[in-house]
Design a protein around this motif. Structure first.
Motif, PDB file in Angstrom:
ATOM      1  N   ILE A 239     112.507  35.430  65.348  1.00 22.77           N
ATOM      2  CA  ILE A 239     111.732  36.673  65.438  1.00 22.77           C
ATOM      3  C   ILE A 239     110.940  36.886  64.162  1.00 22.77           C
ATOM      4  O   ILE A 239     109.767  37.251  64.194  1.00 22.77           O
ATOM      5  CB  ILE A 239     112.659  37.875  65.703  1.00 22.77           C
ATOM      6  CG1 ILE A 239     113.394  37.698  67.032  1.00 22.77           C
ATOM      7  CG2 ILE A 239     111.861  39.178  65.715  1.00 22.77           C
ATOM      8  CD1 ILE A 239     114.537  38.664  67.236  1.00 22.77           C
ATOM      9  N   PHE A 240     111.575  36.641  63.026  1.00 25.11           N
ATOM     10  CA  PHE A 240     110.924  36.813  61.725  1.00 25.11           C
ATOM     11  C   PHE A 240     109.651  35.961  61.638  1.00 25.11           C
ATOM     12  O   PHE A 240     108.587  36.443  61.267  1.00 25.11           O
ATOM     13  CB  PHE A 240     111.890  36.419  60.604  1.00 25.11           C
ATOM     14  CG  PHE A 240     111.312  36.487  59.231  1.00 25.11           C
ATOM     15  CD1 PHE A 240     111.154  37.703  58.591  1.00 25.11           C
ATOM     16  CD2 PHE A 240     110.923  35.334  58.558  1.00 25.11           C
ATOM     17  CE1 PHE A 240     110.630  37.774  57.299  1.00 25.11           C
ATOM     18  CE2 PHE A 240     110.395  35.393  57.274  1.00 25.11           C
ATOM     19  CZ  PHE A 240     110.242  36.608  56.653  1.00 25.11           C
ATOM     20  N   GLU A 241     109.765  34.691  62.000  1.00 22.46           N
ATOM     21  CA  GLU A 241     108.618  33.782  61.925  1.00 22.46           C
ATOM     22  C   GLU A 241     107.506  34.190  62.878  1.00 22.46           C
ATOM     23  O   GLU A 241     106.331  34.011  62.601  1.00 22.46           O
ATOM     24  CB  GLU A 241     109.063  32.345  62.182  1.00 22.46           C
ATOM     25  CG  GLU A 241     109.879  31.798  61.026  1.00 22.46           C
ATOM     26  CD  GLU A 241     110.462  30.423  61.298  1.00 22.46           C
ATOM     27  OE1 GLU A 241     110.339  29.918  62.434  1.00 22.46           O
ATOM     28  OE2 GLU A 241     111.071  29.867  60.363  1.00 22.46           O
ATOM     29  N   GLN A 242     107.892  34.763  64.005  1.00 22.52           N
ATOM     30  CA  GLN A 242     106.933  35.224  64.998  1.00 22.52           C
ATOM     31  C   GLN A 242     106.051  36.342  64.430  1.00 22.52           C
ATOM     32  O   GLN A 242     104.855  36.400  64.700  1.00 22.52           O
ATOM     33  CB  GLN A 242     107.723  35.755  66.193  1.00 22.52           C
ATOM     34  CG  GLN A 242     107.045  35.750  67.487  1.00 22.52           C
ATOM     35  CD  GLN A 242     108.022  36.207  68.577  1.00 22.52           C
ATOM     36  OE1 GLN A 242     109.109  36.711  68.318  1.00 22.52           O
ATOM     37  NE2 GLN A 242     107.621  36.038  69.803  1.00 22.52           N
ATOM     38  N   PHE A 243     106.641  37.236  63.635  1.00 22.04           N
ATOM     39  CA  PHE A 243     105.927  38.415  63.187  1.00 22.04           C
ATOM     40  C   PHE A 243     105.472  38.382  61.724  1.00 22.04           C
ATOM     41  O   PHE A 243     104.672  39.208  61.316  1.00 22.04           O
ATOM     42  CB  PHE A 243     106.778  39.667  63.409  1.00 22.04           C
ATOM     43  CG  PHE A 243     107.050  39.933  64.856  1.00 22.04           C
ATOM     44  CD1 PHE A 243     106.018  40.261  65.714  1.00 22.04           C
ATOM     45  CD2 PHE A 243     108.331  39.853  65.366  1.00 22.04           C
ATOM     46  CE1 PHE A 243     106.253  40.500  67.060  1.00 22.04           C
ATOM     47  CE2 PHE A 243     108.576  40.098  66.709  1.00 22.04           C
ATOM     48  CZ  PHE A 243     107.535  40.422  67.553  1.00 22.04           C
TER      49      PHE A 243
END
Length: 66
Positions: free
Chosen positions: A59-63
């Motif tokens: 999720i972190f890498e996505q945002f």
């Protein structure tokens, strides 16, 4: 990698193993907001100790670049 702990699993280890690797929509939204505020991956790990690190990282890498 698993570390052997005298006396079995610690409370932290039990908490980490409770939730499935697939996070829910609310968690995605919370992490998205926190990334927008500038929280680091380490801070997110501390905020959500029962969520698998791989799910948080995904999720972190996505945002982070949004």
């Amino acid at each position: 990698m698993q570390v052997a702990v005298e006396g079995g699993e610690t409370a932290y280890m039990k908490a980490r193993s409770r939730l499935p690797a697939t996070p829910d929509i609310d968690l995605n939204k919370k992490i998205e907001e926190m990334v927008a505020e500038g929280l680091s991956m380490s801070e997110l790990e501390m905020m959500f100790p029962s969520v698998p690190v791989t799910a948080i990282r995904e999720i972190f890498e996505q945002f982070q670049d949004a």
